[in-house]
Design an enzyme around this catalytic site. Structure first.
Site, PDB file in Angstrom:
ATOM      1  N   ARG A   1      -1.145  23.093 -15.659  1.00 37.11           N
ATOM      2  CA  ARG A   1      -0.410  21.896 -16.091  1.00 37.11           C
ATOM      3  C   ARG A   1      -0.813  21.472 -17.502  1.00 37.11           C
ATOM      4  NH1 ARG A   1       1.093  16.662 -12.268  1.00 37.11           N
ATOM      5  NH2 ARG A   1       2.534  15.711 -13.745  1.00 37.11           N
TER       6      ARG A   1
ATOM      7  N   ARG B   1       0.821  -1.230   0.000  1.00 41.93           N
ATOM      8  CA  ARG B   1       0.000   0.000   0.000  1.00 41.93           C
ATOM      9  C   ARG B   1       0.844   1.265   0.000  1.00 41.93           C
ATOM     10  NH1 ARG B   1      -3.149  -2.937   3.741  1.00 41.93           N
ATOM     11  NH2 ARG B   1      -4.929  -3.893   2.665  1.00 41.93           N
TER      12      ARG B   1
ATOM     13  N   LYS C   1       3.271  11.648 -11.822  1.00 44.84           N
ATOM     14  CA  LYS C   1       2.406  10.738 -12.583  1.00 44.84           C
ATOM     15  C   LYS C   1       3.169   9.443 -12.800  1.00 44.84           C
ATOM     16  CE  LYS C   1      -0.238  14.070 -15.360  1.00 44.84           C
ATOM     17  NZ  LYS C   1      -0.497  14.524 -16.735  1.00 44.84           N
TER      18      LYS C   1
ATOM     19  N   LYS D   1       9.303  22.607 -14.999  1.00 42.75           N
ATOM     20  CA  LYS D   1       8.252  21.594 -14.911  1.00 42.75           C
ATOM     21  C   LYS D   1       7.752  21.473 -13.461  1.00 42.75           C
ATOM     22  CE  LYS D   1       6.080  17.441 -15.767  1.00 42.75           C
ATOM     23  NZ  LYS D   1       6.037  16.126 -16.342  1.00 42.75           N
TER      24      LYS D   1
ATOM     25  N   GLU E   1      11.048  18.258 -25.676  1.00 40.95           N
ATOM     26  CA  GLU E   1      10.347  18.746 -24.474  1.00 40.95           C
ATOM     27  C   GLU E   1      10.967  20.055 -23.970  1.00 40.95           C
ATOM     28  OE1 GLU E   1       7.531  17.380 -23.732  1.00 40.95           O
ATOM     29  OE2 GLU E   1       7.742  15.444 -24.753  1.00 40.95           O
TER      30      GLU E   1
ATOM     31  N   HIS F   1       0.291  13.057 -30.356  1.00 46.33           N
ATOM     32  CA  HIS F   1      -0.137  11.706 -29.975  1.00 46.33           C
ATOM     33  C   HIS F   1      -0.841  11.011 -31.130  1.00 46.33           C
ATOM     34  CE1 HIS F   1       0.020  12.457 -25.376  1.00 46.33           C
ATOM     35  NE2 HIS F   1       1.098  11.836 -25.802  1.00 46.33           N
TER      36      HIS F   1
ATOM     37  N   HIS G   1       8.590   9.728 -29.748  1.00 49.18           N
ATOM     38  CA  HIS G   1       7.715  10.690 -29.085  1.00 49.18           C
ATOM     39  C   HIS G   1       8.136  12.129 -29.397  1.00 49.18           C
ATOM     40  CE1 HIS G   1       4.953  12.198 -26.110  1.00 49.18           C
ATOM     41  NE2 HIS G   1       5.928  12.860 -25.523  1.00 49.18           N
TER      42      HIS G   1
ATOM     43  N   ASN H   1       0.835  20.148 -22.338  1.00 46.61           N
ATOM     44  CA  ASN H   1       0.392  19.304 -23.459  1.00 46.61           C
ATOM     45  C   ASN H   1       0.620  19.964 -24.813  1.00 46.61           C
ATOM     46  OD1 ASN H   1      -0.569  17.097 -21.960  1.00 46.61           O
ATOM     47  ND2 ASN H   1      -2.395  18.266 -21.407  1.00 46.61           N
TER      48      ASN H   1
ATOM     49  N   HIS I   1       1.181  18.068 -28.037  1.00 47.88           N
ATOM     50  CA  HIS I   1       0.902  16.656 -27.779  1.00 47.88           C
ATOM     51  C   HIS I   1      -0.421  16.171 -28.370  1.00 47.88           C
ATOM     52  CE1 HIS I   1       4.366  17.024 -25.237  1.00 47.88           C
ATOM     53  NE2 HIS I   1       4.295  15.767 -24.866  1.00 47.88           N
TER      54      HIS I   1
ATOM     55  N   GLU J   1      -3.760  18.765 -12.604  1.00 51.43           N
ATOM     56  CA  GLU J   1      -4.043  19.145 -13.989  1.00 51.43           C
ATOM     57  C   GLU J   1      -5.444  19.693 -14.216  1.00 51.43           C
ATOM     58  OE1 GLU J   1      -2.156  16.508 -16.737  1.00 51.43           O
ATOM     59  OE2 GLU J   1      -3.146  17.417 -18.434  1.00 51.43           O
TER      60      GLU J   1
HETATM   61  N1  LIG Z   1       5.169  10.438 -15.825  1.00 46.01           N
HETATM   62  C1  LIG Z   1       5.200  11.464 -16.638  1.00 46.01           C
HETATM   63  O1  LIG Z   1       4.812  12.583 -16.294  1.00 46.01           O
HETATM   64  C2  LIG Z   1       5.748  11.268 -18.015  1.00 46.01           C
HETATM   65  C3  LIG Z   1       6.003  12.370 -18.841  1.00 46.01           C
HETATM   66  C4  LIG Z   1       6.577  12.150 -20.083  1.00 46.01           C
HETATM   67  C5  LIG Z   1       6.844  10.846 -20.500  1.00 46.01           C
HETATM   68  N2  LIG Z   1       6.547   9.800 -19.677  1.00 46.01           N
HETATM   69  C6  LIG Z   1       6.814   8.419 -20.086  1.00 46.01           C
HETATM   70  O2  LIG Z   1       8.222   8.278 -20.274  1.00 46.01           O
HETATM   71  C7  LIG Z   1       8.449   7.239 -21.213  1.00 46.01           C
HETATM   72  C8  LIG Z   1       9.475   7.725 -22.181  1.00 46.01           C
HETATM   73  O3  LIG Z   1      10.648   8.029 -21.480  1.00 46.01           O
HETATM   74  P1  LIG Z   1      12.082   7.919 -22.156  1.00 46.01           P
HETATM   75  O4  LIG Z   1      12.069   8.648 -23.438  1.00 46.01           O
HETATM   76  O5  LIG Z   1      13.074   8.248 -21.123  1.00 46.01           O
HETATM   77  O6  LIG Z   1      12.118   6.367 -22.585  1.00 46.01           O
HETATM   78  P2  LIG Z   1      12.810   5.056 -22.043  1.00 46.01           P
HETATM   79  O7  LIG Z   1      12.741   4.930 -20.586  1.00 46.01           O
HETATM   80  O8  LIG Z   1      12.249   3.948 -22.860  1.00 46.01           O
HETATM   81  O9  LIG Z   1      14.329   5.288 -22.455  1.00 46.01           O
HETATM   82  C9  LIG Z   1      14.670   5.349 -23.806  1.00 46.01           C
HETATM   83  C10 LIG Z   1      15.792   4.357 -24.146  1.00 46.01           C
HETATM   84  O10 LIG Z   1      17.020   4.844 -23.641  1.00 46.01           O
HETATM   85  C11 LIG Z   1      17.657   3.840 -22.859  1.00 46.01           C
HETATM   86  N3  LIG Z   1      18.442   4.570 -21.869  1.00 46.01           N
HETATM   87  C12 LIG Z   1      17.996   5.276 -20.804  1.00 46.01           C
HETATM   88  N4  LIG Z   1      18.989   5.939 -20.225  1.00 46.01           N
HETATM   89  C13 LIG Z   1      20.103   5.625 -20.897  1.00 46.01           C
HETATM   90  C14 LIG Z   1      21.479   5.986 -20.775  1.00 46.01           C
HETATM   91  N5  LIG Z   1      21.877   6.877 -19.875  1.00 46.01           N
HETATM   92  N6  LIG Z   1      22.364   5.445 -21.636  1.00 46.01           N
HETATM   93  C15 LIG Z   1      21.948   4.589 -22.611  1.00 46.01           C
HETATM   94  N7  LIG Z   1      20.679   4.224 -22.796  1.00 46.01           N
HETATM   95  C16 LIG Z   1      19.774   4.730 -21.938  1.00 46.01           C
HETATM   96  C17 LIG Z   1      16.540   2.995 -22.326  1.00 46.01           C
HETATM   97  O11 LIG Z   1      16.991   1.721 -21.972  1.00 46.01           O
HETATM   98  C18 LIG Z   1      15.614   2.972 -23.539  1.00 46.01           C
HETATM   99  O12 LIG Z   1      16.058   2.027 -24.467  1.00 46.01           O
HETATM  100  C19 LIG Z   1       7.105   6.908 -21.834  1.00 46.01           C
HETATM  101  O13 LIG Z   1       6.641   5.700 -21.311  1.00 46.01           O
HETATM  102  C20 LIG Z   1       6.207   8.059 -21.397  1.00 46.01           C
HETATM  103  O14 LIG Z   1       4.867   7.680 -21.269  1.00 46.01           O
HETATM  104  C21 LIG Z   1       6.021   9.993 -18.464  1.00 46.01           C
END
Ligand SMILES: NC(=O)c1ccc[n+]([C@@H]2O[C@H](COP(=O)([O-])OP(=O)(O)OC[C@H]3O[C@@H](n4cnc5c(N)ncnc54)[C@H](O)[C@@H]3O)[C@@H](O)[C@H]2O)c1
Length: 336
Positions: A228, A108, A130, A214, A172, A239, A249, A232, A235, A224
């Site tokens: 916030r 929990r 999030k 951010k 971003e 999307h 992305h 978007n 986006h 949001e």
């Molecule tokens: N929670 C939120 O507010 C929020 C906001 C934006 C995006 N997201 C989420 O984030 C995700 C995308 O994040 P991302 O772009 O970081 O993707 P990711 O976590 O898939 O990382 C991208 C790639 O880079 C690799 N990687 C990470 N760090 C590395 C490093 N230092 N050296 C070598 N390789 C490395 C990972 O293994 C992966 O293959 C999505 O699932 C999205 O929905 C969440």
């Protein structure tokens, strides 16, 4: 190292900027902590995990699913983790989203923190509370909002990050500049990706400034309802095209930002359209794609920002000043 505390509604989060990974030992006790990471990080930085309890996930969005959550929980049980333990997500947005989610539901709720290792996670994904997973085709369908105890920033970890992931992060950053920070927009125009990859002090400053932007927006509107939503920007169309064409992305958001700039010029007499598309292009990101207009529109109307025949769209009045406007769907279709 610089420590900044941000007080969210239920939790104060400590941001350790300009930190070395080794500092983690003084932030959490090694014995009662589990690091959750993915296979790419484990391979690229094996030394940092030495001496820590570690769970290594398969890398990639396709693993941001319930089966991974179940597997992490099984491994935590096997490690005899209890309520006093802390989970630390070391990775990109996929790892931080999963870690935050597991931590919110395991027993929990247990404490958690992040060491973001992609530029995108440093300036966006790891901030804001999030957490969650995808269900089938639906991204982030299940999750929680709960804030981490801390974020630790070590930009040295970005050394191994592939170039396309750097560009993803810059989409971003450009978004933040366009909606919130005209000064940063100008600075970005004077530089390029190569400069930030080569110049560590400038990179650290940029990361910290974007993380702070951010965090500030989230603090003002954690759930949001208002400000916030500006995050978007780019986006909505982004999307819709991302889902149908296998774009990264950041690429999809860039195409979405260019479209929102065009719509802003038409609806609000926004003057910076060309400047924004130039900046996007300068960082190696696309501003257009030959997509099937009807197909993309059909996905776009299913967006949660639609209200009847209108869509709440994030537009720019000027660089650094975004607003939410209700736009008739037909107008959007016409401009696509
Ligand atoms: N929670 C939120 O507010 C929020 C906001 C934006 C995006 N997201 C989420 O984030 C995700 C995308 O994040 P991302 O772009 O970081 O993707 P990711 O976590 O898939 O990382 C991208 C790639 O880079 C690799 N990687 C990470 N760090 C590395 C490093 N230092 N050296 C070598 N390789 C490395 C990972 O293994 C992966 O293959 C999505 O699932 C999205 O929905 C969440």
């Amino acid at each position: 190292m610089q420590v900044k505390k941000v007080q969210f509604s239920t939790q104060a989060t400590a941001f350790y900027f300009d930190a070395a990974f080794s500092t983690l030992k003084s932030v959490v006790p090694q014995k009662n902590t589990v690091l959750i990471t993915d296979e790419h990080l484990a391979a690229a930085h094996p030394k940092i995990f030495k001496g820590w309890n570690t769970i290594v996930l398969k890398a990639g969005e396709e693993y941001k699913v319930q089966a991974t959550v179940d597997s992490v929980i099984q491994q935590l049980i096997a490690m005899h983790a209890d309520r006093t333990w802390t989970l630390v997500g070391i990775g990109g947005g996929v790892v931080t989203d999963i870690t935050g989610y597991v931590a919110s539901i395991f027993l929990r709720g247990v404490k958690f923190g992040f060491v973001p290792t992609t530029l995108l996670a440093m300036v966006d994904a790891a901030i804001g509370g999030k957490n969650g997973i995808d269900v089938g085709l639906y991204k982030n369908m299940v999750g929680t909002i709960s804030q981490p105890q801390f974020l630790l920033y070590d930009v040295a970890l970005l050394k191994s990050l592939p170039d396309n992931e750097w560009r993803n992060g810059f989409a971003e950053i450009i978004k933040h500049a366009a909606i919130l920070d005209a000064t940063m927009f100008k600075e970005l125009l004077e530089r390029n990706l190569d400069y930030f990859q080569r110049t560590k002090p400038a990179l650290k400053k940029l990361v910290q400034r974007n993380a702070a932007l951010k965090a500030k927006v989230v603090k003002e509107d954690e759930f949001e309802k208002d400000k916030r939503r500006l995050l978007n920007f780019g986006h909505t169309l982004g999307h819709a095209v991302e889902k149908q064409y296998s774009l990264m992305h950041g690429e999809a958001v860039s195409i979405g930002m260019a479209f929102a700039a065009k719509l802003s010029a038409e609806m609000l007499k926004f003057k910076g359209q060309e400047k924004l598309t130039d900046l996007i292009d300068q960082y190696g990101l696309p501003v257009a794609a030959g997509y099937d207009k009807q197909k993309v529109f059909d996905v776009l109307v299913s967006d949660k920002k639609r209200e009847g025949e209108q869509m709440n769209f994030i537009l720019l009045e000027r660089i650094g000043k975004a607003v939410v406007k209700k736009i008739p769907l037909q107008e959007i279709y016409k401009m696509m």
